[in-house]
Design an enzyme around this catalytic site. Structure first.
Site, PDB file in Angstrom:
ATOM      1  N   SER A  53       0.931  -1.287   0.092  1.00  0.00           N
ATOM      2  CA  SER A  53      -0.070  -0.002   0.006  1.00  0.00           C
ATOM      3  C   SER A  53       0.754   1.217   0.115  1.00  0.00           C
ATOM      4  O   SER A  53       1.609   1.339  -0.920  1.00  0.00           O
ATOM      5  CB  SER A  53      -1.012   0.142   1.276  1.00  0.00           C
ATOM      6  N   THR A  54       0.540   2.281   0.934  1.00  0.00           N
ATOM      7  CA  THR A  54       1.735   3.360   1.064  1.00  0.00           C
ATOM      8  C   THR A  54       2.951   3.077   1.044  1.00  0.00           C
ATOM      9  O   THR A  54       3.529   2.211   2.000  1.00  0.00           O
ATOM     10  CB  THR A  54       1.157   4.224   2.570  1.00  0.00           C
TER      11      THR A  54
ATOM     12  N   HIS B 265      -2.586  -1.225  -3.275  1.00  0.00           N
ATOM     13  CA  HIS B 265      -3.639  -0.254  -3.261  1.00  0.00           C
ATOM     14  C   HIS B 265      -3.470   0.969  -3.972  1.00  0.00           C
ATOM     15  O   HIS B 265      -2.580   1.708  -3.686  1.00  0.00           O
ATOM     16  CB  HIS B 265      -3.673   0.341  -1.663  1.00  0.00           C
TER      17      HIS B 265
ATOM     18  N   MET C 143      -0.149   0.976   5.154  1.00  0.00           N
ATOM     19  CA  MET C 143      -0.903   1.387   6.163  1.00  0.00           C
ATOM     20  C   MET C 143      -2.128   0.511   6.393  1.00  0.00           C
ATOM     21  O   MET C 143      -2.974   0.069   5.708  1.00  0.00           O
ATOM     22  CB  MET C 143      -1.627   2.846   5.760  1.00  0.00           C
TER      23      MET C 143
ATOM     24  N   ASP D 258      -4.557  -4.888   5.933  1.00  0.00           N
ATOM     25  CA  ASP D 258      -4.998  -5.611   4.862  1.00  0.00           C
ATOM     26  C   ASP D 258      -3.745  -6.540   4.578  1.00  0.00           C
ATOM     27  O   ASP D 258      -2.592  -6.211   4.470  1.00  0.00           O
ATOM     28  CB  ASP D 258      -5.100  -4.745   3.665  1.00  0.00           C
TER      29      ASP D 258
END
Length: 353
Positions: free
Chosen positions: A166-167, A192, A285, A288
């Site tokens: 993600s991030t 993401h 973050m 997940d």
């Protein structure tokens, strides 16, 4: 009371500087530490204020924002949110900014992209709060260790590698794939990312790395030398039929707060591949991927988490580790080699949780 998040605004438009300052000044726990109209002025403001987050335009006099972003990440790593009409979702500038280390990108409030002012302002504030939690280090050259040798079992058709991020994931996925040989094992990825980002992201990775990289489509079969990335607005799941692995693209609701969800990918790989898979969870973050990676671990797959020392946000890898889902935790630079080593070894002996 916790210290407020201190933000420096860098934009050549006086109107936009005032608009952003007004948006951020209204937010509890957030303050504008300084403003600058170009990178040279910004350099002095940043030195004087030591902000937690920087908002940065792309088009500016004297030096463009992407060049300044690269200097920030090389000399004084600080979380940056790009705020520009040029970093709208899916643009090459947005992908390049994320590669250079920007935490995220937002269109300018009041722009012509169809987003309402209030919605864009809320998005900016939310992303600044996430950026303030990021841990940044000096930039490393991509693929510093060169392309790795092909695993002996890369073409078996019975094994695959699944990656979730993600991030901070854009830069990390680029670095991992840059180390992959052209005939690497089959790799499937959920990052993401908004739907308009993914085609540009996949196309850029395809240009920068030896394997073929593209957006996964329903019915695709993961294959040697190919990397498939989940579409930005649908889940990617892997199922098995008589011919081997096949991609299923799903319009089902968000899982763990996301669509696409890393949990969906990992859980499907656990079911389809069992112990014949490697799972990798990178910077991100939230939580997940933790449940799905635990399913992979319990099924006998080898699982790797990114170490906190190299993460931008140590959320997803931490959650996976706390769930007992991570077999080994490594800094990013060691993950590509371990991923390929593990690929050759999985399925050769029973695993116990």
């Amino acid at each position: 009371m916790p210290r407020p998040i201190r933000v420096v605004i860098v934009d050549d438009s006086a109107l936009m500087r005032e608009m952003l300052k007004d948006i951020l000044s209204r937010e509890a726990g957030m303050e504008v530490a300084g403003v600058a109209r170009d990178p040279f002025e910004a350099r002095e403001v940043i030195k004087a204020t030591n902000p937690d987050v920087i908002t940065l335009d792309v088009e500016m006099p004297k030096m463009d924002g992407l060049s300044f972003l690269e200097k920030i990440m090389t000399l004084r790593p600080t979380p940056v949110i790009m705020v520009s009409s040029l970093t709208r979702e899916g643009s090459d500038a947005a992908i390049r900014a994320l590669e250079l280390g920007a935490v995220d990108c937002v269109a300018k409030p009041g722009g012509s992209d169809g987003h309402g002012f209030e919605a864009t302002a809320m998005e900016l504030v939310s992303k600044i709060r996430v950026a303030a939690t990021a841990r940044l280090t000096m930039r490393r050259p991509a693929a510093a260790h060169g392309v790795l040798p092909t695993p002996r079992r890369a073409g078996s058709g019975k094994r695959l590698i699944a990656i979730g991020a993600s991030t901070g994931g854009v830069e990390r996925i680029r670095d991992v794939l840059a180390a992959m040989p052209a005939d690497c094992p089959p790799i499937v990825i959920t990052q993401h990312m908004g739907p308009s980002y993914v085609p540009s992201f996949a196309a850029r990775l395809d240009r920068l790395s030896a394997p073929t990289v593209r957006v996964a489509a329903h019915g695709d079969r993961p294959a040697q030398g190919q990397v498939l990335i989940a579409p930005g607005d649908r889940h990617l799941a892997i199922v098995r039929d008589t011919a081997g692995f096949v991609c299923h693209i799903q319009d089902t609701p968000a899982v763990s707060g996301h669509r696409p969800s890393v949990d969906v990918l990992f859980a499907s790989v656990a079911k389809a591949a069992g112990g014949n898979a490697v799972g990798v969870i990178l910077s991100g973050m939230g939580r997940d991927g933790a449940i799905g990676m635990k399913a992979m671990f319990d099924a006998g797959a080898f699982t790797i988490g990114e170490q906190e020392s190299s993460c931008v946000v140590y959320g997803m890898p931490r959650a996976a580790k706390e769930a007992g889902a991570v077999a080994v935790e490594l800094p990013l630079g060691q993950i590509p080699a371990e991923m390929l080593r593990a690929f050759d070894a999985v399925g050769e002996r029973p695993r116990t949780a």
